[in-house]
Design a protein around this motif. Structure first.
Motif, short mmCIF file in Angstrom:
data_model
loop_
_atom_site.label_atom_id
_atom_site.label_comp_id
_atom_site.label_asym_id
_atom_site.label_seq_id
_atom_site.Cartn_x
_atom_site.Cartn_y
_atom_site.Cartn_z
N SER A 19 57.51 48.53 73.33
CA SER A 19 57.52 47.08 73.24
C SER A 19 58.40 46.62 72.08
N PRO A 20 59.44 45.81 72.36
CA PRO A 20 60.34 45.35 71.30
C PRO A 20 59.61 44.63 70.18
N SER A 21 58.60 43.81 70.54
CA SER A 21 57.89 43.05 69.52
C SER A 21 57.14 43.97 68.57
N ARG A 22 56.70 45.13 69.07
CA ARG A 22 55.99 46.08 68.21
C ARG A 22 56.98 46.93 67.41
N ASP A 144 47.15 34.75 55.47
CA ASP A 144 46.38 35.65 56.34
C ASP A 144 47.31 36.65 57.02
N THR A 145 47.06 37.94 56.80
CA THR A 145 47.89 38.97 57.41
C THR A 145 47.70 39.04 58.92
N PHE A 146 46.52 38.64 59.41
CA PHE A 146 46.32 38.62 60.86
C PHE A 146 47.20 37.55 61.50
N VAL A 147 47.27 36.38 60.88
CA VAL A 147 48.14 35.31 61.37
C VAL A 147 49.59 35.77 61.34
N ALA A 148 49.98 36.43 60.24
CA ALA A 148 51.35 36.93 60.12
C ALA A 148 51.66 37.93 61.23
N LEU A 149 50.71 38.80 61.54
CA LEU A 149 50.90 39.78 62.61
C LEU A 149 51.03 39.10 63.96
N CYS A 150 50.21 38.09 64.21
CA CYS A 150 50.28 37.35 65.47
C CYS A 150 51.64 36.67 65.64
N VAL A 151 52.13 36.05 64.56
CA VAL A 151 53.42 35.37 64.60
C VAL A 151 54.55 36.37 64.80
N ALA A 152 54.50 37.48 64.06
CA ALA A 152 55.56 38.48 64.14
C ALA A 152 55.64 39.11 65.52
N ARG A 153 54.50 39.35 66.13
CA ARG A 153 54.47 40.03 67.44
C ARG A 153 54.29 39.08 68.62
N GLN A 154 54.08 37.82 68.29
CA GLN A 154 53.83 36.81 69.33
C GLN A 154 52.72 37.29 70.26
N CYS A 159 42.64 42.30 66.06
CA CYS A 159 43.16 43.48 65.34
C CYS A 159 42.53 43.51 63.95
N SER A 160 41.65 44.48 63.70
CA SER A 160 41.01 44.61 62.40
C SER A 160 42.04 44.98 61.34
N LEU A 161 41.65 44.89 60.09
CA LEU A 161 42.57 45.24 59.00
C LEU A 161 43.03 46.70 59.09
N PRO A 162 42.13 47.68 59.25
CA PRO A 162 42.60 49.07 59.37
C PRO A 162 43.54 49.25 60.56
N GLU A 163 43.24 48.60 61.68
CA GLU A 163 44.10 48.72 62.86
C GLU A 163 45.47 48.11 62.60
N SER A 167 49.02 50.17 62.48
CA SER A 167 50.11 49.82 63.39
C SER A 167 51.39 49.44 62.66
N VAL A 168 51.27 48.58 61.65
CA VAL A 168 52.47 48.07 60.96
C VAL A 168 53.09 49.12 60.04
N LEU A 169 52.25 49.83 59.29
CA LEU A 169 52.78 50.80 58.33
C LEU A 169 52.87 52.22 58.91
N ASN A 170 52.54 52.33 60.20
CA ASN A 170 52.70 53.60 60.92
C ASN A 170 51.90 54.74 60.29
N ILE A 171 50.63 54.44 60.00
CA ILE A 171 49.72 55.43 59.41
C ILE A 171 48.61 55.70 60.43
N PRO A 172 48.35 56.95 60.78
CA PRO A 172 47.27 57.25 61.74
C PRO A 172 45.95 56.63 61.27
N LEU A 173 45.24 56.00 62.18
CA LEU A 173 44.00 55.32 61.84
C LEU A 173 42.99 56.27 61.19
N ARG A 174 42.96 57.50 61.64
CA ARG A 174 41.99 58.47 61.10
C ARG A 174 42.25 58.76 59.62
N GLU A 175 43.49 58.56 59.17
CA GLU A 175 43.80 58.78 57.76
C GLU A 175 43.34 57.60 56.89
N LEU A 176 43.11 56.46 57.50
CA LEU A 176 42.69 55.28 56.75
C LEU A 176 41.17 55.17 56.65
#
Length: 284
Positions: A19-22, A144-154, A159-163, A167-176
């Protein structure tokens, strides 16, 4: 039929991956940022009384242009009080044990209600509800980072903070995440059991620090990318002239040379912000 379902899942994952937006909102951490993160996690300041460390933390926070703020547990809004408030500045990460302190003291409350420093939060609708109804605090001056994510990805998917960080910083969720945060003990998940464990401290610190980094990546790497490109073009207005004599006529104090590269009608996102009426009648 089972094969068809598997194919559908695989197709969905493939579509999501390309997905280009992602793709445009993935900003992996650099090696020096990973090293800095580890150093900061090893010196988290735990505050459970209004002592010298408490006042030093407040002074540090006041000196910042922006701070990253996490309240746990905030998922339930007004239905549970804040047990811990985590604040990450450029210098340090603080875990305020509100449960031990007994309340938000006036100095900390004022800082949260002031316009500055700006507070970076995730799911501000839950945190604002919790602070207002449980602690009589009106959160002000936040982004709000959630609002920023919504705007950036339309995309307005939950999406929780860990999720979001994963997704954005490309870190496996299990590592967080950690077993204590995702385990069966509700008191550990809600950060109400004492003492807090080392894993809980690291999780809280990691979320606060990475939340701030994610905010900057989304804001300057995507949402304001057009403005950044405009600034880069504008900065070269005079540099294009090789001969100083050629550029001199354009460098008067009132000169508007180069202004043609600035699009004052530029918008970082399609559409405009909703007005109060639209917010009141939005989908629930």
């Amino acid at each position: 039929m089972a094969d068809s379902d598997d194919d559908s899942v695989a197709s969905f994952k493939t579509a999501e991956e390309i997905s280009p937006s992602r793709e445009k909102t993935i900003f992996p951490l650099m090696s020096h940022e990973l090293s800095s993160l580890e150093r900061k996690l090893n010196r988290i300041v735990y505050i459970q009384q209004a002592d010298a460390a408490y006042h030093k933390a407040l002074n540090d926070m006041r000196d910042q242009l922006s701070i990253s703020v996490i309240a746990e547990p905030s998922l339930y809004g007004r239905h549970r009080p804040v047990a811990v408030l985590v604040v990450a500045t450029a210098n340090q990460t603080y875990v305020f044990d509100i449960q031990a302190l007994g309340a938000f003291f006036p100095e900390l409350k004022k800082l949260l209600e002031d316009k500055y420093p700006r507070k970076v939060v995730h799911y501000s609708h839950r945190i604002s509800d919790q602070l207002f109804y449980k602690h009589q605090i009106t959160l002000t001056g936040f982004s709000d980072t959630f609002v920023a994510l919504c705007v950036a990805r339309q995309d307005k998917s939950a999406c929780s903070l860990p999720e979001a960080i994963s997704s954005v910083l490309n870190i496996p969720l299990r590592e967080l995440l950690s077993d204590e945060v995702t385990g069966v003990s509700e008191s550990r998940q809600l950060f109400t059991a004492r003492p807090l464990s080392g894993d809980q401290f690291r999780f809280l610190g990691r979320m606060a620090i990475l939340q701030h980094l994610m905010h900057d990546r989304l804001t300057f790497g995507h949402i304001c990318a057009g403005m950044q490109r405009m600034s880069a073009t504008f900065s070269q207005s005079f540099c294009r002239f090789r001969n100083g004599c050629d550029v001199a006529p354009y460098m008067g104090p009132k000169s508007r040379f180069g202004f043609q590269y600035i699009d004052t009608y530029y918008k970082s996102a399609v559409g405009s912000l909703p007005v109060d009426y639209e917010i009141d009648h939005a989908e629930k």
